[in-house]
Enzyme design. Sequence first.
Site, PDB file in Angstrom:
ATOM      1  N   GLY A 709      38.107  45.067  31.857  1.00 53.53           N
ATOM      2  CA  GLY A 709      39.271  44.886  31.003  1.00 53.53           C
ATOM      3  C   GLY A 709      40.304  45.986  31.121  1.00 53.53           C
ATOM      4  O   GLY A 709      41.331  45.933  30.445  1.00 53.53           O
ATOM      5  N   GLU A 745      32.347  47.439  34.375  1.00 53.43           N
ATOM      6  CA  GLU A 745      32.507  46.377  35.388  1.00 53.43           C
ATOM      7  C   GLU A 745      33.958  45.907  35.450  1.00 53.43           C
ATOM      8  O   GLU A 745      34.250  44.759  35.139  1.00 53.43           O
ATOM      9  CB  GLU A 745      31.562  45.215  35.094  1.00 53.43           C
ATOM     10  CG  GLU A 745      31.524  44.856  33.621  1.00 53.43           C
ATOM     11  CD  GLU A 745      30.576  43.730  33.294  1.00 53.43           C
ATOM     12  OE1 GLU A 745      29.468  43.722  33.846  1.00 53.43           O
ATOM     13  OE2 GLU A 745      30.958  42.875  32.480  1.00 53.43           O
ATOM     14  N   PRO A 746      34.851  46.797  35.876  1.00 52.18           N
ATOM     15  CA  PRO A 746      36.259  46.403  35.966  1.00 52.18           C
ATOM     16  C   PRO A 746      36.509  45.484  37.150  1.00 52.18           C
ATOM     17  O   PRO A 746      35.809  45.534  38.160  1.00 52.18           O
ATOM     18  CB  PRO A 746      36.980  47.734  36.169  1.00 52.18           C
ATOM     19  CG  PRO A 746      35.967  48.607  36.841  1.00 52.18           C
ATOM     20  CD  PRO A 746      34.627  48.178  36.307  1.00 52.18           C
ATOM     21  N   GLY A 747      37.522  44.651  37.013  1.00 48.25           N
ATOM     22  CA  GLY A 747      37.984  43.816  38.114  1.00 48.25           C
ATOM     23  C   GLY A 747      39.427  44.187  38.413  1.00 48.25           C
ATOM     24  O   GLY A 747      39.755  44.883  39.354  1.00 48.25           O
ATOM     25  N   ARG A 748      40.303  43.752  37.520  1.00 46.38           N
ATOM     26  CA  ARG A 748      41.739  43.942  37.676  1.00 46.38           C
ATOM     27  C   ARG A 748      42.145  45.366  38.086  1.00 46.38           C
ATOM     28  O   ARG A 748      42.939  45.559  39.000  1.00 46.38           O
ATOM     29  CB  ARG A 748      42.407  43.627  36.333  1.00 46.38           C
ATOM     30  CG  ARG A 748      43.908  43.858  36.288  1.00 46.38           C
ATOM     31  CD  ARG A 748      44.402  43.830  34.841  1.00 46.38           C
ATOM     32  NE  ARG A 748      43.801  42.752  34.087  1.00 46.38           N
ATOM     33  CZ  ARG A 748      44.204  41.486  34.137  1.00 46.38           C
ATOM     34  NH1 ARG A 748      45.235  41.175  34.866  1.00 46.38           N
ATOM     35  NH2 ARG A 748      43.582  40.563  33.445  1.00 46.38           N
ATOM     36  N   ARG A 784      49.122  33.078  37.009  1.00 43.85           N
ATOM     37  CA  ARG A 784      49.135  33.953  35.827  1.00 43.85           C
ATOM     38  C   ARG A 784      50.379  33.791  34.956  1.00 43.85           C
ATOM     39  O   ARG A 784      50.274  33.737  33.732  1.00 43.85           O
ATOM     40  CB  ARG A 784      48.944  35.422  36.229  1.00 43.85           C
ATOM     41  CG  ARG A 784      47.598  35.687  36.916  1.00 43.85           C
ATOM     42  CD  ARG A 784      47.319  37.171  37.070  1.00 43.85           C
ATOM     43  NE  ARG A 784      47.086  37.802  35.796  1.00 43.85           N
ATOM     44  CZ  ARG A 784      47.907  38.636  35.197  1.00 43.85           C
ATOM     45  NH1 ARG A 784      49.036  38.979  35.786  1.00 43.85           N
ATOM     46  NH2 ARG A 784      47.611  39.140  34.038  1.00 43.85           N
ATOM     47  N   TYR A 788      49.288  32.687  31.379  1.00 46.56           N
ATOM     48  CA  TYR A 788      49.227  33.778  30.400  1.00 46.56           C
ATOM     49  C   TYR A 788      50.587  34.347  30.050  1.00 46.56           C
ATOM     50  O   TYR A 788      50.649  35.438  29.488  1.00 46.56           O
ATOM     51  CB  TYR A 788      48.414  34.950  30.953  1.00 46.56           C
ATOM     52  CG  TYR A 788      47.070  34.635  31.530  1.00 46.56           C
ATOM     53  CD1 TYR A 788      46.126  33.916  30.787  1.00 46.56           C
ATOM     54  CD2 TYR A 788      46.717  35.112  32.783  1.00 46.56           C
ATOM     55  CE1 TYR A 788      44.865  33.674  31.328  1.00 46.56           C
ATOM     56  CE2 TYR A 788      45.458  34.864  33.318  1.00 46.56           C
ATOM     57  CZ  TYR A 788      44.541  34.147  32.586  1.00 46.56           C
ATOM     58  OH  TYR A 788      43.312  33.907  33.099  1.00 46.56           O
ATOM     59  N   CYS A 815      55.328  20.210  40.575  1.00 45.22           N
ATOM     60  CA  CYS A 815      55.915  19.311  39.605  1.00 45.22           C
ATOM     61  C   CYS A 815      55.317  19.537  38.225  1.00 45.22           C
ATOM     62  O   CYS A 815      54.536  18.716  37.715  1.00 45.22           O
ATOM     63  CB  CYS A 815      55.754  17.872  40.076  1.00 45.22           C
ATOM     64  SG  CYS A 815      56.706  17.619  41.576  1.00 45.22           S
ATOM     65  N   GLU A 816      55.663  20.657  37.654  1.00 45.38           N
ATOM     66  CA  GLU A 816      55.240  21.045  36.310  1.00 45.38           C
ATOM     67  C   GLU A 816      56.341  21.938  35.771  1.00 45.38           C
ATOM     68  O   GLU A 816      56.844  22.808  36.497  1.00 45.38           O
ATOM     69  CB  GLU A 816      53.960  21.907  36.355  1.00 45.38           C
ATOM     70  CG  GLU A 816      52.706  21.181  36.715  1.00 45.38           C
ATOM     71  CD  GLU A 816      52.200  20.257  35.623  1.00 45.38           C
ATOM     72  OE1 GLU A 816      52.474  20.515  34.436  1.00 45.38           O
ATOM     73  OE2 GLU A 816      51.537  19.265  35.978  1.00 45.38           O
TER      74      GLU A 816
END
Length: 866
Positions: A709, A745-748, A784, A788, A815-816
């Site tokens: 996080g 346990e970071p990812g980003r 993203r 978000y 097409c959104e």
Amino acid sequence: MSPASPASDRWIVLKFGGTSVSRRHRWDTIGRLSKRRAEENDARVLVVVSALSGVTNELTAIADGAADSMERVGKLEQRHREFLAELELDADAVLGERLSILRALATDPRAVERTLPWQAEVLGQGELLSSTLGAAYLRASGLDFGWMDARNWLQAAVLPNQNAWAQRLSVSCSPLASAEWGEGFRQQPARMLLTQGFIARHRDGDTAILGRGGSDTSAAYFGALLGAQRVEIWTDVPGMFSANPREVPDARLLTRLDYAEAQEIATTGAKVLHPRSIKPCRDAGVPMAILDTERPELPGTSIDGNAVTVPGVKAISRRNGIVLVSMESVGMWQQVGFLADVFERFKRHGLSVDLIGSSETNVTVSLDPSENLVTTNVLAALSADLTEICRVKVIAPCSAITLVGRGMRSLLHKLSDVWATFGRERVHMISQSSNDLNLTFVIDEVDADGLLPVLHAALIDSGAMPVEETSVFGPRWREIANGIRKRETPWWHGERARLLAMAEAGTPRYAYHLPTVRARAQALNALAPIDQRYYAIKANSHPAILQLLVEEGFGLECVSLGELQRVFEIIPELSPRRVLFTPSFAPRAEYEAAYGLGVTVTLDNVESLQRWPEVFRGRDLWLRVDLGRGDGHHEKVRTGGKDSKFGLPVAKVETFVALARGLGANVIGLHAHLGSGVETPQHWKQVCDELGGIAERIGSVEVIDIGGGLPIPYTEDDEPFDLEAWGAGLSEIKAAYPGYRLAIEPGRYLVAEAGVLLLTATQVVEKDGVRRVGLDAGMNALIRPALYDAWHDILNLSRLDDANDGVFDVVGPICESSDVLGKRRRLPDATSDGDVVLIADAGAYGFAMANAYNLRALPKEEVLDV
Ligand SMILES: *Cc1c(COP(=O)(O)O)cnc(C)c1O
């Protein structure tokens, strides 16, 4: 004598508080500022001062009849003599007379009975001493300063319903000046004048005291009476903040407020300016400013009637020690005179009521201790009286948390995150002021601890506190106190040619800069309190990145069997002991497969143990708990709390452990991961602390895993995460729980900044005044922003050196309507089809979440190493 200046009726009033008059260099500042103000504005200057710091407290003790009064007087005399020595002034010549008055007061016959006029006389001595020595020092420094006795210029007003005490020791003054008054003031010979705060003349000719906040109020009265250009309150903080900076380091300096907002903020929390001091200036239309004596270069807070109205929350505050009185009565509220009876009883005990909430059968009111003398005796007596007419419950101690700002009613829809934060606590009362300026929540005091930083962040994230309005919001306290840590220049500035060449080979294309990943890994490796590091591979599972991180000593955290297979396919020799399996609602077969591979399995519910006992019998496992709340950059990334599917509620831990024991399974790890992109370092400290407490109860736990996080700075405004502060906080907690290994346990954090997404502009289209630049991929390549509301910097790499003099919405071909990568972005006006556009900080949750929607091809991936 200075010649009659043409400026003789333009005044600036400066007020300096206790800490600003207690040191020699501060008096130099007072002299310098006064002179500068006089010259800059071609004005005359009136300086209002407080007593030296601590002196008023001593005088209060003497006025209250302290047994050792003579001793205290001796110490006060010594204090002033020492200060005069520091100022290199002759103590007897400057203060001899005043000090003998002080001594005489202590032995005055009135001291025995402590008459109110005598008390006022005693209390007023501090300002008379400080102003006398200050005027002598400034004159000795060659400045044209005159000294005035404030009592000759401020007259205490007589108000109805004021008791004798208030008429002497908490007076107000009339802010209306006669022509004669003004003339007398103008004729003071010196260009700059020094006088006392806090004191005024009683109508009997003796001294009267302005009460709390007195010096600010004196300055405001003088400013109003003189029709001054400005009243400047010089103090030891840079101004008013959007929250108490001691509690919320991210609080913003409020650079401009209107009187009503300033009044509300001063009343509900900020100690920097006494609320009483605003009204005189407001009524007279005199602008005020709060400025920092030690940091005069800062903008401070300006308060005036011309401030543009910016709707939104300007400040959040917390008052402790609030007492709630809840009165329950069936069917009585409709009875005529019932409320009058209730309030009559409050009046009888001298209690004023702050907030009121009522329903059919209940009225709850709050008592603010700063306005009331709330003692247990008073409360007991009040309760006894009220019991005659209703059932009474006293709820204390409570905290009142108040949001202040214009247009509170129109903001309610933005406050859902704030409601959610409170949702975890018991809110006793909500009150919205009728002037639409404040909204107050009353909760138990213990529940309010640590809440303000979270609420402040939620207000900013939700847009309720419009910090982008630079006419109102200044720098963060943290920046002012420590200087801001800037983002480093992104790596891709130095790799433009290579990136453009890659784009030639086709876009959409992700490029990952391995040296950046390595640098982040090494920074985490350098943190002492952390024993085990895992990389959450769902952020980016590119083989080169997995290999690099394993080489740097990281284990890998997987959330599916697919990820586990990917890991062992790329690094077959990797020890399964370095791999975690932390799935969510995974099927039974994946757990079996994970145990088969020998990796560490994490479980977060009791049902799996009950339904599939054979899978877990005799096994080691980690338990993922939900600490009852989530956190992070967006609602959709919060992985804790009632609405989240993740984690075992703490209340079920005992059941889980008992079930596991029954199966001979061993809970050796405890895990929590409450969200992603969490910006407050305190978050993990708290998580760690709570997990430590739970681990103690379980007994068999060896590892505490506080999740990932960690945030990265996506916008210009975001500061890089303070790893050191984070590590220091964790060290503290670890010292309390030395028996566990600490895991993260970071990812980003490891990969986001390392990645960019290269796209090609296909067309620029104008519609209804909006120019859109279309790219060859959008939410299919990077979801993203759509998912978000995430911000990614967007640059025209082909025209990187051109000015960003155009404004575009940046959109993709899907097409959104949510296929927008950025709205109202500044790009070169000449941006056109064929240009290569770079989306920054796309290394995490970029390719990993890309999809083939509309049957568009997935982006390519490529790595750059040195
Ligand atoms: C996604 C995830 C992480 C990593 O989160 P980041 O915000 O990328 O650091 C860590 N642990 C678990 C269990 C996750 O699901």
